[in-house]
Design a protein around this motif. Sequence first.
Motif, PDB file in Angstrom:
ATOM      1  N   ASP A 139     -24.735  12.643  -8.621  1.00  9.08           N
ATOM      2  CA  ASP A 139     -25.337  11.312  -8.645  1.00  9.08           C
ATOM      3  C   ASP A 139     -24.462  10.356  -7.843  1.00  9.08           C
ATOM      4  N   THR A 140     -25.006   9.814  -6.763  1.00 14.44           N
ATOM      5  CA  THR A 140     -24.217   8.911  -5.915  1.00 14.44           C
ATOM      6  C   THR A 140     -24.431   7.432  -6.249  1.00 14.44           C
ATOM      7  N   SER A 141     -25.151   7.138  -7.305  1.00 13.20           N
ATOM      8  CA  SER A 141     -25.454   5.733  -7.613  1.00 13.20           C
ATOM      9  C   SER A 141     -24.195   4.933  -7.949  1.00 13.20           C
ATOM     10  N   TRP A 142     -23.090   5.635  -8.263  1.00 15.54           N
ATOM     11  CA  TRP A 142     -21.858   4.939  -8.622  1.00 15.54           C
ATOM     12  C   TRP A 142     -21.315   4.062  -7.505  1.00 15.54           C
ATOM     13  N   ILE A 143     -21.679   4.372  -6.270  1.00 17.88           N
ATOM     14  CA  ILE A 143     -21.149   3.576  -5.161  1.00 17.88           C
ATOM     15  C   ILE A 143     -21.647   2.126  -5.207  1.00 17.88           C
ATOM     16  N   TRP A 144     -22.764   1.894  -5.916  1.00 15.22           N
ATOM     17  CA  TRP A 144     -23.291   0.537  -6.000  1.00 15.22           C
ATOM     18  C   TRP A 144     -22.492  -0.334  -6.956  1.00 15.22           C
ATOM     19  N   ASP A 145     -21.671   0.277  -7.775  1.00 12.12           N
ATOM     20  CA  ASP A 145     -20.782  -0.495  -8.640  1.00 12.12           C
ATOM     21  C   ASP A 145     -19.420  -0.717  -7.998  1.00 12.12           C
ATOM     22  N   GLY A 146     -19.222  -0.152  -6.812  1.00 13.18           N
ATOM     23  CA  GLY A 146     -17.991  -0.386  -6.072  1.00 13.18           C
ATOM     24  C   GLY A 146     -18.063  -1.692  -5.299  1.00 13.18           C
ATOM     25  N   ASN A 147     -16.961  -2.407  -5.227  1.00  9.12           N
ATOM     26  CA  ASN A 147     -16.939  -3.720  -4.581  1.00  9.12           C
ATOM     27  C   ASN A 147     -16.717  -3.597  -3.072  1.00  9.12           C
ATOM     28  N   PHE A 148     -17.686  -2.990  -2.398  1.00  6.98           N
ATOM     29  CA  PHE A 148     -17.581  -2.856  -0.944  1.00  6.98           C
ATOM     30  C   PHE A 148     -17.707  -4.201  -0.228  1.00  6.98           C
ATOM     31  N   GLU A 149     -18.216  -5.204  -0.938  1.00 10.29           N
ATOM     32  CA  GLU A 149     -18.277  -6.542  -0.355  1.00 10.29           C
ATOM     33  C   GLU A 149     -16.879  -7.031   0.007  1.00 10.29           C
ATOM     34  N   LYS A 150     -15.904  -6.646  -0.777  1.00  6.25           N
ATOM     35  CA  LYS A 150     -14.514  -6.986  -0.465  1.00  6.25           C
ATOM     36  C   LYS A 150     -14.093  -6.342   0.856  1.00  6.25           C
ATOM     37  N   GLY A 175      -0.525   0.713  -5.303  1.00 10.46           N
ATOM     38  CA  GLY A 175      -1.608   0.536  -6.252  1.00 10.46           C
ATOM     39  C   GLY A 175      -1.144   0.351  -7.679  1.00 10.46           C
ATOM     40  N   LEU A 176      -1.669  -0.689  -8.339  1.00 11.04           N
ATOM     41  CA  LEU A 176      -1.352  -0.941  -9.738  1.00 11.04           C
ATOM     42  C   LEU A 176      -1.705   0.256 -10.606  1.00 11.04           C
ATOM     43  N   PRO A 202       0.796  -1.226   0.000  1.00  7.23           N
ATOM     44  CA  PRO A 202       0.000   0.000   0.000  1.00  7.23           C
ATOM     45  C   PRO A 202       0.831   1.279   0.000  1.00  7.23           C
ATOM     46  N   LYS A 203       2.130   1.169   0.307  1.00  9.35           N
ATOM     47  CA  LYS A 203       2.959   2.370   0.402  1.00  9.35           C
ATOM     48  C   LYS A 203       3.936   2.550  -0.752  1.00  9.35           C
ATOM     49  N   ASN A 204       4.235   1.500  -1.495  1.00 11.92           N
ATOM     50  CA  ASN A 204       5.154   1.654  -2.616  1.00 11.92           C
ATOM     51  C   ASN A 204       4.964   0.542  -3.635  1.00 11.92           C
ATOM     52  N   SER A 205       5.515   0.754  -4.810  1.00 13.70           N
ATOM     53  CA  SER A 205       5.390  -0.209  -5.907  1.00 13.70           C
ATOM     54  C   SER A 205       6.724  -0.296  -6.646  1.00 13.70           C
ATOM     55  N   GLN A 206       7.118  -1.526  -6.983  1.00 18.51           N
ATOM     56  CA  GLN A 206       8.331  -1.765  -7.747  1.00 18.51           C
ATOM     57  C   GLN A 206       7.961  -2.370  -9.098  1.00 18.51           C
ATOM     58  N   ASN A 244     -12.509   0.667  -6.754  1.00 20.00           N
ATOM     59  CA  ASN A 244     -12.146  -0.749  -6.682  1.00 20.00           C
ATOM     60  C   ASN A 244     -10.636  -0.952  -6.682  1.00 20.00           C
ATOM     61  N   GLN A 245      -9.917  -0.085  -7.398  1.00 18.54           N
ATOM     62  CA  GLN A 245      -8.463  -0.177  -7.365  1.00 18.54           C
ATOM     63  C   GLN A 245      -7.922   0.166  -5.980  1.00 18.54           C
ATOM     64  N   VAL A 246      -8.530   1.146  -5.335  1.00 23.35           N
ATOM     65  CA  VAL A 246      -8.110   1.507  -3.975  1.00 23.35           C
ATOM     66  C   VAL A 246      -8.416   0.366  -3.008  1.00 23.35           C
ATOM     67  N   LEU A 247      -9.583  -0.232  -3.143  1.00 21.55           N
ATOM     68  CA  LEU A 247      -9.939  -1.363  -2.273  1.00 21.55           C
ATOM     69  C   LEU A 247      -8.979  -2.530  -2.487  1.00 21.55           C
ATOM     70  N   ASP A 248      -8.596  -2.777  -3.742  1.00 16.98           N
ATOM     71  CA  ASP A 248      -7.608  -3.829  -4.009  1.00 16.98           C
ATOM     72  C   ASP A 248      -6.284  -3.507  -3.322  1.00 16.98           C
ATOM     73  N   MET A 249      -5.914  -2.237  -3.329  1.00 11.28           N
ATOM     74  CA  MET A 249      -4.640  -1.834  -2.741  1.00 11.28           C
ATOM     75  C   MET A 249      -4.640  -2.003  -1.224  1.00 11.28           C
ATOM     76  N   ILE A 250      -5.680  -1.477  -0.556  1.00  8.22           N
ATOM     77  CA  ILE A 250      -5.668  -1.538   0.905  1.00  8.22           C
ATOM     78  C   ILE A 250      -5.830  -2.976   1.404  1.00  8.22           C
TER      79      ILE A 250
END
Length: 450
Positions: free
Chosen positions: A357-368, A269-270, A251-255, A329-335
């Motif tokens: 429009d806040t409907s975009w949050i329903w396409d986020g993978n908060f289940e992860k 994060g990728l 979460p803090k660096n990438s090589q 979703n990329q942030v969730l993958d990272m954390i």
Amino acid sequence: MTLRSEIASLAGKSSYWFLHTFFKGGSSLPGKITTKIDPDILKHLGQNYEVVIVTGTNGKTLTTALTVRVLQQKYDDVLTNPTGSNMEQGIVTTFLRAPKTKAKKPIAILEVDEANVIKVTQYIKPKAFVFTNIFRDQMDRYGEIYTTYQKIIDGVALAPDATIIANGDAPIFHSKDLPNPIIYYGFNHQDQSQDIKAKANTDGVLCPNCQHILHYHFITYSNLGSYFCPNCGFSRPELTYAVTQLGKMTPKNSQFDIDGHPYKIEIGGLYNIYNALAAYAVGRFFGVSPAQIDQAFSEDKKVFGRQEEINVDGKAVTLILVKNPVGLNQVLDMIETDSAPFSFVGLLNANYADGIDTSWIWDGNFEKLAALNLPAYITGGERYKDITFRLKVAGVPSDKHEIVPELPKVLEKIKQLPTQHVYVLATYTAVLQLRKLLADQGYIKEGMGQ
């Protein structure tokens, strides 16, 4: 300059000095004042610069910041808009506050909102454009991804000689024939023997030639990767610069390697490797060496809202801007890769700058996020009911989930969380509001003013 433009510039510079000196702000209002007096002021302010416009849905701010660092390895005078104020008035303010320079042709690296590209190019003919990606984002403003791309292309049409430095892994950037010279960057870190398709709900995976569903040799995330059409032969263009290997990622660096050269950036994060790759491509375009780019990437300077880590009474609070499902979703993958315990805070606003429009949050993978079984979750912000309900549906347990609408109270609750590390994911205006609170309480030097 005309008398009108001189008066406009003087008014803008004076207002910037006042706002910056006494309120630590002034990223947008001086530009509004200046363009009110002289709507054509950009023509005069930017005429002596070699301008690079960075645009796209995600990654503009970090790509811009990394590009500036890269170019500063070779050039003394590099102007930019570091606050992310990327609409016309913010661009005007950037030029108004520019220090005097002896360079005949100083460089300006400008983050520009997609819909504002044409508002810049009607006055300034840039040397290059950088295209990061296009995903669904603020659909009340932009519409579908093809509408967003057309807004960008309308601006590019006014600068047909400018070089386009585009993400070659994004099919949309290879969908139109343009007169501009084009440099593509992307990933070549996997073999090309696979034949796979993106997930069913992924945007932008129709072939622009025949509308067949695109296939991939590999996918990095969302619709990005080595794509091809099995029906008509449309495929990813040849890449000029490519990530050839992925190394250790936290979460803090990438090589990673670019064209065989190893690099490391002090951000996780990728998706942020794409931003570094774009900055690399711009650097090479301007003649910066791979060794100089390595030096630039090694600097550990955090960017507003992009994994800023702030010490709040001993808590390491990582502040991350989120604004659409792909980025979220990329942030969730990272954390998820963080091996240490942490708590989660989600702050949702729906002002114009966030997208109403806040409907975009329903396409986020908060289940992860729910599956991580964290010790504590907090939701707040002006649309706290929306984000609270979304986490509830995702399966976040109510006994670990605290609802705190007001941001001052959120900050107090953060200080009481059971973990030393806290991730705060927030929309744009919520980031601004939280940073102002942090500045007022002395945790950071200054907030973000308009």
